[in-house]
Design an enzyme around this catalytic site. Structure first.
Site, PDB file in Angstrom:
ATOM      1  N   ASP A 198      21.267  29.846 -26.414  1.00 53.52           N
ATOM      2  CA  ASP A 198      21.562  30.699 -27.563  1.00 53.52           C
ATOM      3  C   ASP A 198      20.967  32.074 -27.270  1.00 53.52           C
ATOM      4  O   ASP A 198      19.825  32.146 -26.813  1.00 53.52           O
ATOM      5  CB  ASP A 198      20.952  30.114 -28.850  1.00 53.52           C
ATOM      6  CG  ASP A 198      21.533  30.755 -30.097  1.00 53.52           C
ATOM      7  OD1 ASP A 198      21.416  31.989 -30.244  1.00 53.52           O
ATOM      8  OD2 ASP A 198      22.100  30.029 -30.936  1.00 53.52           O
ATOM      9  N   PRO A 230      29.278  30.539 -33.175  1.00 53.04           N
ATOM     10  CA  PRO A 230      30.374  31.236 -33.861  1.00 53.04           C
ATOM     11  C   PRO A 230      31.369  31.790 -32.847  1.00 53.04           C
ATOM     12  O   PRO A 230      31.040  31.963 -31.667  1.00 53.04           O
ATOM     13  CB  PRO A 230      29.665  32.362 -34.615  1.00 53.04           C
ATOM     14  CG  PRO A 230      28.421  32.616 -33.814  1.00 53.04           C
ATOM     15  CD  PRO A 230      28.003  31.276 -33.282  1.00 53.04           C
ATOM     16  N   ARG A 258      34.766  26.204 -33.322  1.00 55.55           N
ATOM     17  CA  ARG A 258      35.989  26.981 -33.464  1.00 55.55           C
ATOM     18  C   ARG A 258      36.846  26.777 -32.215  1.00 55.55           C
ATOM     19  O   ARG A 258      36.336  26.749 -31.093  1.00 55.55           O
ATOM     20  CB  ARG A 258      35.693  28.473 -33.647  1.00 55.55           C
ATOM     21  CG  ARG A 258      35.159  28.845 -35.032  1.00 55.55           C
ATOM     22  CD  ARG A 258      36.226  28.667 -36.101  1.00 55.55           C
ATOM     23  NE  ARG A 258      35.784  29.076 -37.439  1.00 55.55           N
ATOM     24  CZ  ARG A 258      35.261  28.255 -38.334  1.00 55.55           C
ATOM     25  NH1 ARG A 258      35.078  26.974 -38.032  1.00 55.55           N
ATOM     26  NH2 ARG A 258      34.910  28.696 -39.541  1.00 55.55           N
ATOM     27  N   ASP A 282      37.438  18.756 -32.817  1.00 56.42           N
ATOM     28  CA  ASP A 282      37.720  18.763 -34.252  1.00 56.42           C
ATOM     29  C   ASP A 282      38.384  20.080 -34.648  1.00 56.42           C
ATOM     30  O   ASP A 282      38.734  20.267 -35.808  1.00 56.42           O
ATOM     31  CB  ASP A 282      36.429  18.576 -35.058  1.00 56.42           C
ATOM     32  CG  ASP A 282      36.693  18.382 -36.538  1.00 56.42           C
ATOM     33  OD1 ASP A 282      37.553  17.540 -36.882  1.00 56.42           O
ATOM     34  OD2 ASP A 282      36.062  19.078 -37.360  1.00 56.42           O
ATOM     35  N   GLU A 287      45.276  25.913 -34.545  1.00 56.11           N
ATOM     36  CA  GLU A 287      45.302  24.860 -35.563  1.00 56.11           C
ATOM     37  C   GLU A 287      45.925  25.306 -36.881  1.00 56.11           C
ATOM     38  O   GLU A 287      46.351  24.465 -37.680  1.00 56.11           O
ATOM     39  CB  GLU A 287      43.891  24.344 -35.830  1.00 56.11           C
ATOM     40  CG  GLU A 287      42.966  25.321 -36.510  1.00 56.11           C
ATOM     41  CD  GLU A 287      41.609  24.700 -36.817  1.00 56.11           C
ATOM     42  OE1 GLU A 287      41.255  24.654 -38.003  1.00 56.11           O
ATOM     43  OE2 GLU A 287      40.925  24.270 -35.881  1.00 56.11           O
ATOM     44  N   HIS A 319      40.047  19.073 -37.965  1.00 54.65           N
ATOM     45  CA  HIS A 319      39.060  19.898 -38.674  1.00 54.65           C
ATOM     46  C   HIS A 319      38.460  19.093 -39.831  1.00 54.65           C
ATOM     47  O   HIS A 319      38.400  19.540 -40.974  1.00 54.65           O
ATOM     48  CB  HIS A 319      39.690  21.193 -39.190  1.00 54.65           C
ATOM     49  CG  HIS A 319      38.710  22.330 -39.251  1.00 54.65           C
ATOM     50  ND1 HIS A 319      38.921  23.534 -38.635  1.00 54.65           N
ATOM     51  CD2 HIS A 319      37.513  22.449 -39.861  1.00 54.65           C
ATOM     52  CE1 HIS A 319      37.901  24.344 -38.854  1.00 54.65           C
ATOM     53  NE2 HIS A 319      37.027  23.694 -39.595  1.00 54.65           N
TER      54      HIS A 319
END
Length: 346
Positions: A198, A230, A258, A282, A287, A319
């Site tokens: 990160d 993100p 995402r 997911d 999408e 999702h």
């Protein structure tokens, strides 16, 4: 299961226009939930909050339906680009409220220029998405979805169901926000060695027993890589041909964040070469044209998505990671609070 209770939201609107709220991309369960919570909202000027729920998404073409509304509430696949924002401005909209954490689908600069506030739900039940992440990992590993179908057909053969012990394995977590940290806690509980990447390290992560490393080291040493960052210019396609090449043979890749974090074409090549041994998604980059709707009687035109579904070692959910009663209540309560009080503005 008991319904969650929320404190009554109380707002002073003496200097504000009456609230007319338009919700977009809504499903029946959301309409019921928001309608229930709106009954707990009180305002000093005794003007009731007027609400309309639209099933269709908000974009430049549908923004005209916002005429006369002060606030719009949108979800992950609504397209709030500059053209949409300009249309909202002409309709008199003052506030765009996202009922989600990510805001990559909103042109924040254009909204600021138009004088339209943008708010979001910065955090909601991080354990909800974290648990779904582990569900994907465990299902792919132990092949419980395949075993379920076999047993229903009277087939108890264990051939092809071999998994591996999660305890002691090295797992890489990209993104150590609230959801990433919740995933880390669960993985440490399983006895995994957790490596993290990160740009903004968190001391709590280190104190928990996880280790921050460079992205390259994480990719090279992790047998499982899970994404919790993100989507922005720097993270777009963070998983690509080059990064996949650095991973161990047969790596498990999980994305519950995402869709744009992964390059789909590179993923397919990685699956074909067996570099990627397991893939759990997911989210999906395109999408918005698929998820949250029933396409079972249609021919899906997205060739990349269809190709992904042909691999036996790929598991895709639509999702679903956020979808628990607790999380929906937190999202709804925070969204309404943002509208009434102006909190969590970007």
């Amino acid at each position: 299961m008991k319904m969650l209770k929320h404190e009554k939201v109380h707002a002073n609107q003496s200097d504000q226009q009456q609230k007319h709220i338009a919700f977009f991309s809504t499903r029946p369960y959301e309409r019921a939930l928001y309608s229930e919570l709106l009954e707990t909202v009180s305002v000093d000027n005794d003007k009731p909050i007027k609400v309309v729920f639209f099933e269709h998404p908000l974009n430049a073409s549908t923004a005209a339906s916002c005429n006369g509304y002060s606030d719009v509430v949108v979800f992950v696949n609504d397209d709030i680009n500059a053209a949409t924002i300009n249309a909202l401005k002409r309709c008199g909209v003052k506030h765009i409220a996202l009922r989600c954490a990510g805001f990559n689908n909103v042109d924040v600069k254009a909204a600021k220029k138009a004088g339209i506030k943008v708010s979001r739900v910065p955090a909601y039940s991080p354990e909800t998405v974290a648990e779904h992440t582990l569900a994907l990992i465990l299902t792919l590993n132990r092949k419980t979805h395949k075993a379920y179908n076999r047993v229903r057909e009277g087939n108890f053969d264990l051939g092809g169901l071999m998994g591996f012990t999660l305890h002691g394995k090295t797992v890489g977590v990209i993104g150590t926000g609230k959801i990433g940290q919740a995933v880390i806690r669960i993985l440490l509980g399983f006895g995994c060695r957790v490596l993290c990447f990160d740009p903004q390290p968190d001391n709590d992560v280190t104190a928990s027993g996880a280790h921050y490393v460079t992205l390259n080291e994480l990719l090279e040493k992790s047998v499982i890589v899970t994404l919790h960052c993100p989507l922005n210019e720097k993270s777009h396609h963070i998983i690509n041909a080059e990064s996949i090449d650095k991973m161990p043979q047969g790596v498990m890749l999980i994305n519950t964040s995402r869709g744009g974090l992964v390059d789909d074409n590179a993923i397919i090549k990685g699956l074909k070469s067996k570099k990627i041994g397991y893939l759990g998604l997911d989210v999906y980059e395109r999408e918005s044209e698929l998820f949250f709707h029933d396409h079972s009687q249609e021919i899906i035109q997205d060739d990349i998505f269809q190709r992904l579904t042909t691999f036996p070692n790929v598991l895709i959910t639509g999702h679903q990671g956020f979808f628990t009663l607790e999380a929906l209540h937190e999202i709804a309560a925070t969204t309404l609070n943002n509208i009434i009080t102006g909190a969590n503005t970007l």
